[in-house]
Design a protein around this motif. Structure first.
Motif, PDB file in Angstrom:
ATOM      1  N   GLY A 121       7.180  58.056  29.768  1.00 41.61           N
ATOM      2  CA  GLY A 121       7.086  59.515  29.768  1.00 41.61           C
ATOM      3  C   GLY A 121       8.284  60.146  29.088  1.00 41.61           C
ATOM      4  N   ILE A 122       8.850  59.441  28.124  1.00 41.55           N
ATOM      5  CA  ILE A 122      10.017  59.967  27.409  1.00 41.55           C
ATOM      6  C   ILE A 122       9.708  59.991  25.913  1.00 41.55           C
ATOM      7  N   ILE A 123      10.066  61.107  25.260  1.00 38.40           N
ATOM      8  CA  ILE A 123       9.821  61.235  23.824  1.00 38.40           C
ATOM      9  C   ILE A 123      11.076  60.839  23.069  1.00 38.40           C
ATOM     10  N   GLY A 124      10.899  60.108  21.961  1.00 39.75           N
ATOM     11  CA  GLY A 124      12.050  59.761  21.127  1.00 39.75           C
ATOM     12  C   GLY A 124      11.932  58.353  20.601  1.00 39.75           C
ATOM     13  N   LEU A 149      22.038  60.664  42.800  1.00 38.88           N
ATOM     14  CA  LEU A 149      23.143  61.605  43.002  1.00 38.88           C
ATOM     15  C   LEU A 149      23.552  62.196  41.668  1.00 38.88           C
ATOM     16  N   ASP A 150      23.218  63.484  41.500  1.00 35.65           N
ATOM     17  CA  ASP A 150      23.476  64.154  40.230  1.00 35.65           C
ATOM     18  C   ASP A 150      24.884  64.744  40.249  1.00 35.65           C
ATOM     19  N   GLU A 151      25.516  64.774  39.096  1.00 36.33           N
ATOM     20  CA  GLU A 151      26.888  65.301  38.944  1.00 36.33           C
ATOM     21  C   GLU A 151      27.841  64.639  39.934  1.00 36.33           C
ATOM     22  N   HIS A 192       5.857  67.842  20.847  1.00 38.66           N
ATOM     23  CA  HIS A 192       5.447  67.500  22.209  1.00 38.66           C
ATOM     24  C   HIS A 192       5.421  68.749  23.097  1.00 38.66           C
ATOM     25  N   PHE A 193       6.488  69.572  22.994  1.00 38.22           N
ATOM     26  CA  PHE A 193       6.530  70.786  23.816  1.00 38.22           C
ATOM     27  C   PHE A 193       5.504  71.806  23.336  1.00 38.22           C
ATOM     28  N   ALA A 194       5.239  71.806  22.023  1.00 43.27           N
ATOM     29  CA  ALA A 194       4.230  72.742  21.509  1.00 43.27           C
ATOM     30  C   ALA A 194       2.859  72.409  22.111  1.00 43.27           C
ATOM     31  N   ASN A 254      20.826  70.872  24.351  1.00 45.02           N
ATOM     32  CA  ASN A 254      20.019  69.657  24.154  1.00 45.02           C
ATOM     33  C   ASN A 254      18.518  69.873  24.377  1.00 45.02           C
ATOM     34  N   VAL A 255      17.839  68.862  24.963  1.00 41.78           N
ATOM     35  CA  VAL A 255      16.372  68.916  25.026  1.00 41.78           C
ATOM     36  C   VAL A 255      15.883  70.117  25.845  1.00 41.78           C
ATOM     37  N   ARG A 256      16.634  70.451  26.901  1.00 43.11           N
ATOM     38  CA  ARG A 256      16.193  71.593  27.703  1.00 43.11           C
ATOM     39  C   ARG A 256      16.178  72.863  26.860  1.00 43.11           C
ATOM     40  N   GLU A 257      17.188  73.043  26.022  1.00 44.55           N
ATOM     41  CA  GLU A 257      17.255  74.234  25.171  1.00 44.55           C
ATOM     42  C   GLU A 257      16.088  74.245  24.188  1.00 44.55           C
ATOM     43  N   LEU A 258      15.782  73.064  23.643  1.00 49.37           N
ATOM     44  CA  LEU A 258      14.665  72.967  22.696  1.00 49.37           C
ATOM     45  C   LEU A 258      13.349  73.310  23.399  1.00 49.37           C
ATOM     46  N   GLU A 259      13.170  72.768  24.590  1.00 49.06           N
ATOM     47  CA  GLU A 259      11.944  73.037  25.339  1.00 49.06           C
ATOM     48  C   GLU A 259      11.813  74.542  25.620  1.00 49.06           C
ATOM     49  N   ASN A 260      12.909  75.169  26.073  1.00 46.92           N
ATOM     50  CA  ASN A 260      12.863  76.605  26.368  1.00 46.92           C
ATOM     51  C   ASN A 260      12.566  77.414  25.113  1.00 46.92           C
ATOM     52  N   LEU A 316       9.681  65.453  16.843  1.00 41.66           N
ATOM     53  CA  LEU A 316       8.769  64.815  17.803  1.00 41.66           C
ATOM     54  C   LEU A 316       8.770  65.591  19.122  1.00 41.66           C
ATOM     55  N   LEU A 317       9.976  65.943  19.574  1.00 43.74           N
ATOM     56  CA  LEU A 317      10.099  66.680  20.838  1.00 43.74           C
ATOM     57  C   LEU A 317       9.494  68.076  20.706  1.00 43.74           C
ATOM     58  N   ALA A 318       9.788  68.748  19.569  1.00 42.05           N
ATOM     59  CA  ALA A 318       9.271  70.108  19.377  1.00 42.05           C
ATOM     60  C   ALA A 318       7.747  70.088  19.423  1.00 42.05           C
ATOM     61  N   GLY A 334      25.563  61.764  30.007  1.00 43.49           N
ATOM     62  CA  GLY A 334      25.003  62.521  28.882  1.00 43.49           C
ATOM     63  C   GLY A 334      25.286  63.994  29.086  1.00 43.49           C
ATOM     64  N   GLU A 335      25.290  64.728  27.977  1.00 44.76           N
ATOM     65  CA  GLU A 335      25.543  66.166  28.052  1.00 44.76           C
ATOM     66  C   GLU A 335      24.426  66.862  28.830  1.00 44.76           C
ATOM     67  N   ASN A 336      24.626  68.154  29.097  1.00 40.98           N
ATOM     68  CA  ASN A 336      23.607  68.938  29.799  1.00 40.98           C
ATOM     69  C   ASN A 336      22.276  68.887  29.076  1.00 40.98           C
ATOM     70  N   GLY A 337      21.218  68.688  29.843  1.00 37.73           N
ATOM     71  CA  GLY A 337      19.881  68.797  29.278  1.00 37.73           C
ATOM     72  C   GLY A 337      19.465  67.653  28.371  1.00 37.73           C
ATOM     73  N   THR A 338      20.142  66.509  28.447  1.00 41.59           N
ATOM     74  CA  THR A 338      19.765  65.391  27.563  1.00 41.59           C
ATOM     75  C   THR A 338      18.649  64.537  28.164  1.00 41.59           C
ATOM     76  N   GLY A 339      18.357  64.743  29.453  1.00 43.94           N
ATOM     77  CA  GLY A 339      17.275  63.978  30.067  1.00 43.94           C
ATOM     78  C   GLY A 339      17.753  62.948  31.090  1.00 43.94           C
ATOM     79  N   LYS A 340      18.886  63.219  31.730  1.00 43.96           N
ATOM     80  CA  LYS A 340      19.438  62.248  32.685  1.00 43.96           C
ATOM     81  C   LYS A 340      18.500  62.047  33.875  1.00 43.96           C
ATOM     82  N   GLU A 341      17.990  63.167  34.390  1.00 41.07           N
ATOM     83  CA  GLU A 341      17.108  63.040  35.558  1.00 41.07           C
ATOM     84  C   GLU A 341      15.779  62.389  35.155  1.00 41.07           C
ATOM     85  N   LEU A 342      15.324  62.719  33.964  1.00 39.25           N
ATOM     86  CA  LEU A 342      14.089  62.118  33.449  1.00 39.25           C
ATOM     87  C   LEU A 342      14.225  60.590  33.401  1.00 39.25           C
ATOM     88  N   VAL A 343      15.375  60.124  32.927  1.00 39.39           N
ATOM     89  CA  VAL A 343      15.630  58.683  32.844  1.00 39.39           C
ATOM     90  C   VAL A 343      15.721  58.072  34.242  1.00 39.39           C
TER      91      VAL A 343
HETATM   92  N1  LIG Z   1      13.366  62.553  25.699  1.00 42.29           N
HETATM   93  C1  LIG Z   1      12.680  63.505  26.361  1.00 42.29           C
HETATM   94  N2  LIG Z   1      11.336  63.560  26.274  1.00 42.29           N
HETATM   95  C2  LIG Z   1      10.644  64.529  26.907  1.00 42.29           C
HETATM   96  N3  LIG Z   1      11.190  65.471  27.666  1.00 42.29           N
HETATM   97  C3  LIG Z   1      12.514  65.464  27.825  1.00 42.29           C
HETATM   98  C4  LIG Z   1      13.340  64.472  27.181  1.00 42.29           C
HETATM   99  N4  LIG Z   1      14.615  64.684  27.509  1.00 42.29           N
HETATM  100  C5  LIG Z   1      14.629  65.750  28.309  1.00 42.29           C
HETATM  101  N5  LIG Z   1      13.378  66.233  28.513  1.00 42.29           N
HETATM  102  C6  LIG Z   1      13.006  67.421  29.282  1.00 42.29           C
HETATM  103  O1  LIG Z   1      14.117  68.328  29.188  1.00 42.29           O
HETATM  104  C7  LIG Z   1      14.418  68.919  30.426  1.00 42.29           C
HETATM  105  C8  LIG Z   1      15.832  68.535  30.839  1.00 42.29           C
HETATM  106  O2  LIG Z   1      15.878  67.159  31.215  1.00 42.29           O
HETATM  107  P1  LIG Z   1      16.716  66.658  32.485  1.00 42.29           P
HETATM  108  O3  LIG Z   1      16.651  67.639  33.608  1.00 42.29           O
HETATM  109  O4  LIG Z   1      16.315  65.273  32.778  1.00 42.29           O
HETATM  110  O5  LIG Z   1      18.173  66.691  31.837  1.00 42.29           O
HETATM  111  P2  LIG Z   1      19.583  66.488  32.516  1.00 42.29           P
HETATM  112  O6  LIG Z   1      20.386  65.682  31.582  1.00 42.29           O
HETATM  113  O7  LIG Z   1      19.411  65.972  33.900  1.00 42.29           O
HETATM  114  O8  LIG Z   1      20.132  67.973  32.542  1.00 42.29           O
HETATM  115  P3  LIG Z   1      21.397  68.574  33.366  1.00 42.29           P
HETATM  116  O9  LIG Z   1      22.621  68.036  32.718  1.00 42.29           O
HETATM  117  O10 LIG Z   1      21.277  70.034  33.173  1.00 42.29           O
HETATM  118  O11 LIG Z   1      21.244  68.132  34.782  1.00 42.29           O
HETATM  119  C9  LIG Z   1      13.354  68.432  31.397  1.00 42.29           C
HETATM  120  O12 LIG Z   1      12.308  69.368  31.411  1.00 42.29           O
HETATM  121  C10 LIG Z   1      12.896  67.116  30.785  1.00 42.29           C
HETATM  122  O13 LIG Z   1      11.598  66.812  31.147  1.00 42.29           O
END
Ligand SMILES: Nc1ncnc2c1ncn2[C@@H]1O[C@H](COP(=O)(O)OP(=O)(O)OP(=O)(O)O)[C@@H](O)[C@H]1O
Ligand SMILES: [Mg+2]
Length: 445
Positions: A146-149, A246-248, A332-334, A364-370, A328-330, A175-184
């Motif tokens: 469930g991860i794009i890239g 455990l985040d942050e 996907h969100f579209a 990062n990805v969160r900004e792109l999604e928004n 690819l991500l753009a 990883g920086e903010n919004g890179t997908g840490k929780e997703l991973v």
């Molecule tokens: N590679 C990816 N493919 C698809 N969606 C992604 C990807 N990376 C991030 N996202 C989406 O971007 C958003 C931010 O991801 P996530 O919350 O996992 O980031 P984070 O690194 O935990 O952010 P923060 O640092 O703010 O806690 C989520 O909606 C997530 O689903």
């Protein structure tokens, strides 16, 4: 013809002394390196955010920010860049400090052309060996996790996720903010051989008041403190046989770090107000957007805990380091938001794609999604164009938003933007601007 095998490497020279920059530039350019230069740390950071750079050669002493601060910035943000520090004759201490902060090499002034070339070549060579070389190229990460890239550094992430799914070792995701840490983290849990059917419990460390931390994490017995009106299970027990995320983690107060370390080592907890130990079976994943190693050096994070957490390390690269994944991500969100908003999937114009690829994506990805979400709410067309994006995104590509400048001023501003964007590489700027060196100098003046 340059004989150097690294002639594709991009080198950024940072020195407040323009002459030193120029000497190094000429020397390395002759050998075929692609050179950028900056006269201070701020400009260097701008170049780093816009350009892929392989090697930074930086002076130690500079007026506002030192070379040491630049090293720290690079190590906190872009780990794959090698760094050579220029130090004054006899200042071995600064060389040692620089290496401790993460410089790969140092070179003492004055140096000969040969010495410089050798150090540059060797440093890049060593780095190349260390560079990511994933065993498997993943083209099905979306179906699998469930991860794009599909970029190489994301393939390395997937290969580590796969390893983490096969055991219970603690995982440190950075990883920086919004890179997908929780997703991973979720991907690891929900694909785990044994744990995936049990709970995944995310905990945001800074969100819990220090005074309540132990009771929230380990639970408490009724009457153990004012307000403890009944027995309460903590997050550890809630995550039994599953995973605690455990985040942050860098925000975990020092006094609790020792307790936390004991818990993950002994796999048992004391509930607050109870003397009996309880065995736990919980997989721990932690995430951080800070450089934990740097915090360890500063004494703000326990080294023993860091080692214990860092059994599997997954570093998610920022979006600007995986430009090939942006489209690819753009898309996907579209698709995602087209479904949600009951619209057709929009196409992207070439200009829109260019802006998306050039932008530095601090969120990062969160900004792109928004961005895609917002654009699709506001936009009635069946395509997305660069005009649909906020002006600030385009300012490093085009020449500003307002139509208030005279042609002459606009031309000066454009020249300045190009010179800045090329990191002071005049040859490149001349190539883009199609003017001669003299005209360029006049305009810059
Ligand atoms: N590679 C990816 N493919 C698809 N969606 C992604 C990807 N990376 C991030 N996202 C989406 O971007 C958003 C931010 O991801 P996530 O919350 O996992 O980031 P984070 O690194 O935990 O952010 P923060 O640092 O703010 O806690 C989520 O909606 C997530 O689903
Ligand atoms: Mg997060």
């Amino acid at each position: 013809m340059p004989s150097n095998t690294h002639n594709q490497s991009r080198v950024l020279i940072v020195d407040d002394n323009a002459l030193t920059c120029e000497v190094i530039r000429r020397n390395l350019e002759l050998t075929g390196y692609h050179i950028f230069s900056a006269n201070n740390v701020e400009t260097a950071v701008q170049v780093l955010n816009r350009q892929e750079i392989d090697l930074v050669i930086t002076d130690y002493k500079m007026p506002k920010h030192s070379g040491l601060e630049l090293i720290k910035y690079i190590r906190n943000h872009q780990k794959n860049i090698c760094i050579i520090m220029l130090t004054g004759y006899g200042s071995i201490n600064s060389a040692v400090t620089a290496m401790k902060e993460g410089a790969d090499e140092y070179i003492t002034k004055p140096f000969t052309d040969r010495e410089l070339l050798d150090v540059v070549k060797n440093t890049l060579e060593k780095q190349k060996e260390k560079k990511i070389n994933p065993d498997v190229i993943y083209t099905d990460a979306w179906d699998k996790f469930g991860i794009i890239g599909e970029s190489l550094n994301m393939c390395e992430v997937y290969s580590r996720i796969e390893k983490a799914c096969k055991n219970d070792a603690t995982v440190l995701i950075s990883g920086e903010n919004g890179t997908g840490k929780e997703l991973v983290a979720r991907a690891i849990h929900y694909h785990h051989q044994k744990r995936s059917i049990n709970p995944f419990i995310p905990v945001n460390c800074p969100g819990i008041p220090v005074s309540l931390f132990e009771s929230e994490l380990f639970g408490h017995a009724k009457g153990s403190f004012t307000g403890a009106v009944q027995d309460r299970k903590g997050f550890f027990q809630a995550a039994e046989k599953g995973c605690l995320f455990l985040d942050e983690i860098s925000e975990l107060p020092l006094e609790l770090q020792a307790k936390f370390l004991r818990v993950i080592q002994e796999k048992e907890i004391f509930r607050v107000g109870e003397s009996q130990l309880k065995k736990i079976d919980v997989r721990i994943i932690v995430a951080t957007n800070k450089n934990l190693e740097a915090l360890v050096d500063k004494g703000l994070f326990r080294q023993d805990l860091f080692f214990r957490l860092n059994l599997i390390n997954i570093d998610i690269p920022p979006l600007r380091k995986r430009k090939n994944d942006i489209l690819l991500l753009a898309k996907h969100f579209a698709i995602k938001y087209a479904e949600e908003l009951g619209k057709n999937e929009p196409a992207f114009t070439d200009k829109a794609i260019a802006v998306l690829k050039e932008y530095s994506w601090p969120g990062n990805v969160r900004e792109l999604e928004n961005l895609i979400h917002r654009t699709m709410i506001m936009n009635e067309k069946d395509y997305i164009d660069s005009v649909d994006f906020p002006g600030a995104m385009k300012s490093n590509l085009s020449f500003g938003q307002g139509l208030t400048l005279s042609l002459e001023d606009m031309s000066k501003k454009y020249v300045k933007d190009v010179v800045q964007q090329t990191g002071g590489n005049k040859a490149k700027a001349l190539e883009i601007l199609k003017i001669d060196r003299k005209t360029l100098l006049k305009k810059l003046k």
